[in-house]
Design a protein around this motif. Structure first.
Motif, PDB file in Angstrom:
ATOM      1  N   GLU A 106       0.860  -1.187   0.000  1.00 52.24           N
ATOM      2  CA  GLU A 106       0.000   0.000   0.000  1.00 52.24           C
ATOM      3  C   GLU A 106       0.892   1.230   0.000  1.00 52.24           C
ATOM      4  O   GLU A 106       1.732   1.401   0.882  1.00 52.24           O
ATOM      5  CB  GLU A 106      -0.913  -0.003   1.232  1.00 52.24           C
ATOM      6  N   LEU A 107       0.720   2.079  -0.990  1.00 49.81           N
ATOM      7  CA  LEU A 107       1.654   3.172  -1.186  1.00 49.81           C
ATOM      8  C   LEU A 107       1.163   4.440  -0.508  1.00 49.81           C
ATOM      9  O   LEU A 107      -0.031   4.725  -0.490  1.00 49.81           O
ATOM     10  CB  LEU A 107       1.850   3.440  -2.678  1.00 49.81           C
ATOM     11  N   PRO A 108       2.104   5.204   0.019  1.00 54.28           N
ATOM     12  CA  PRO A 108       1.722   6.514   0.558  1.00 54.28           C
ATOM     13  C   PRO A 108       1.418   7.471  -0.587  1.00 54.28           C
ATOM     14  O   PRO A 108       1.699   7.184  -1.751  1.00 54.28           O
ATOM     15  CB  PRO A 108       2.983   6.947   1.325  1.00 54.28           C
ATOM     16  N   THR A 109       0.836   8.588  -0.259  1.00 53.62           N
ATOM     17  CA  THR A 109       0.591   9.637  -1.248  1.00 53.62           C
ATOM     18  C   THR A 109       1.352  10.887  -0.818  1.00 53.62           C
ATOM     19  O   THR A 109       1.152  11.380   0.288  1.00 53.62           O
ATOM     20  CB  THR A 109      -0.907   9.952  -1.359  1.00 53.62           C
ATOM     21  N   PRO A 110       2.260  11.381  -1.672  1.00 52.48           N
ATOM     22  CA  PRO A 110       2.588  10.863  -3.005  1.00 52.48           C
ATOM     23  C   PRO A 110       3.541   9.675  -2.921  1.00 52.48           C
ATOM     24  O   PRO A 110       4.343   9.602  -1.989  1.00 52.48           O
ATOM     25  CB  PRO A 110       3.265  12.070  -3.666  1.00 52.48           C
ATOM     26  N   PRO A 111       3.489   8.745  -3.894  1.00 49.45           N
ATOM     27  CA  PRO A 111       4.406   7.607  -3.879  1.00 49.45           C
ATOM     28  C   PRO A 111       5.801   8.020  -4.329  1.00 49.45           C
ATOM     29  O   PRO A 111       5.963   8.718  -5.320  1.00 49.45           O
ATOM     30  CB  PRO A 111       3.767   6.638  -4.884  1.00 49.45           C
ATOM     31  N   ARG A 113       0.123   6.635 -11.641  1.00 46.69           N
ATOM     32  CA  ARG A 113      -0.077   6.963 -10.228  1.00 46.69           C
ATOM     33  C   ARG A 113       0.973   7.957  -9.753  1.00 46.69           C
ATOM     34  O   ARG A 113       0.667   8.934  -9.047  1.00 46.69           O
ATOM     35  CB  ARG A 113      -0.004   5.667  -9.406  1.00 46.69           C
ATOM     36  N   VAL A 114       2.231   7.716 -10.123  1.00 46.66           N
ATOM     37  CA  VAL A 114       3.309   8.621  -9.714  1.00 46.66           C
ATOM     38  C   VAL A 114       3.075  10.012 -10.284  1.00 46.66           C
ATOM     39  O   VAL A 114       3.205  11.016  -9.580  1.00 46.66           O
ATOM     40  CB  VAL A 114       4.671   8.056 -10.170  1.00 46.66           C
ATOM     41  N   LYS A 115       2.682  10.083 -11.552  1.00 45.53           N
ATOM     42  CA  LYS A 115       2.452  11.386 -12.195  1.00 45.53           C
ATOM     43  C   LYS A 115       1.248  12.106 -11.595  1.00 45.53           C
ATOM     44  O   LYS A 115       1.317  13.287 -11.245  1.00 45.53           O
ATOM     45  CB  LYS A 115       2.256  11.187 -13.699  1.00 45.53           C
ATOM     46  N   ASN A 116       0.141  11.395 -11.450  1.00 45.87           N
ATOM     47  CA  ASN A 116      -1.103  12.030 -11.008  1.00 45.87           C
ATOM     48  C   ASN A 116      -1.070  12.436  -9.540  1.00 45.87           C
ATOM     49  O   ASN A 116      -1.741  13.399  -9.144  1.00 45.87           O
ATOM     50  CB  ASN A 116      -2.290  11.094 -11.261  1.00 45.87           C
ATOM     51  N   ASP A 117      -0.302  11.687  -8.722  1.00 50.13           N
ATOM     52  CA  ASP A 117      -0.272  11.965  -7.288  1.00 50.13           C
ATOM     53  C   ASP A 117       0.912  12.826  -6.874  1.00 50.13           C
ATOM     54  O   ASP A 117       1.158  13.003  -5.674  1.00 50.13           O
ATOM     55  CB  ASP A 117      -0.244  10.649  -6.492  1.00 50.13           C
ATOM     56  N   GLY A 174       4.124  12.165  -7.249  1.00 48.40           N
ATOM     57  CA  GLY A 174       5.190  11.358  -6.681  1.00 48.40           C
ATOM     58  C   GLY A 174       6.479  11.443  -7.479  1.00 48.40           C
ATOM     59  O   GLY A 174       6.661  12.335  -8.320  1.00 48.40           O
TER      60      GLY A 174
END
Length: 214
Positions: A81-86, A106-110, A112
């Protein structure tokens, strides 16, 4: 010259801090990009180069810079389970294309960050998913080149220092003339010489090197 006195096969200390990284022309560009974070051209950076060239060490340097939140992983299919941002490091990733594509999103949108460490540049990976192939070709990349004499010699010294062994300069010079010119060969010969010196309770000298290499 000193050598350990007791023949115990103890693991060496693999120093991975920023101050332990050996820099030369072959890896200076990669280190500069690592140190430039968070001012990267995008949320992800790929560092590629041959086995044993120091990519994992660069990953630890970056992890030290960004903090403990940077997770070392080897497969995007086994994500916790990844933190935000990853904030992630993928070291020689085992590629599941769909999972990898979603991870990049996910990395781009959050907001990270992702550091990819691999032998081949991601643009040259054998990828079938068109969207992922396009994304990989657009990734900022930096190469760690094969070592010159100065770097390979420094890497040999570091391998011995990690094992708490002092080796004379003439031994390093001899090794540079007689081993394969690669980081992996430097790691292998340091390990073999360490074991031989422990077994024989002797210092690492040119005669010992000749016997081990022979």
């Amino acid at each position: 010259m000193t050598n350990r006195q007791l023949p115990f096969d103890l693991p060496g200390r693999n120093a991975m801090g920023a101050g332990d990284f050996v820099t030369s022309a072959s890896n200076e560009a990669a280190l500069t990009m690592i140190e430039a974070w968070p001012n990267w051209p995008g949320p992800a950076l790929a560092v590629h180069g041959p086995a044993g060239c120091g990519k994992t060490h660069l990953g630890h340097v970056w992890q030290e810079k960004v903090g403990a939140a940077a997770l070392f992983l080897d497969a995007p299919t086994s994500l916790p389970e990844l933190p935000t941002p990853p904030v992630l490091i993928l070291d020689e990733p085992v590629l599941d294309e769909t999972a990898f594509f979603h991870l990049l999103n996910r990395v781009k949108n959050d907001g990270g960050a992702l550091l990819i460490l691999s032998r081949e540049a991601p643009a040259r990976w054998d990828v079938q998913l068109p969207d992922l192939a396009s994304r990989l070709k657009a990734l900022p990349t930096v190469e760690v080149s094969p070592p010159d004499d100065a770097l390979l010699g420094a890497v040999l010294v570091k391998h011995f220092t990690d094992r708490q062994i002092n080796v004379a300069p003439d031994v390093i010079d001899y090794l540079l003339r007689h081993i394969e010119r690669s980081f992996s060969a430097a790691a292998d010969v340091a390990d073999r010489l360490d074991r031989a010196a422990l077994a024989e309770r002797k210092a690492i000298t040119i005669p010992l090197v000749k016997r081990v290499l022979g």
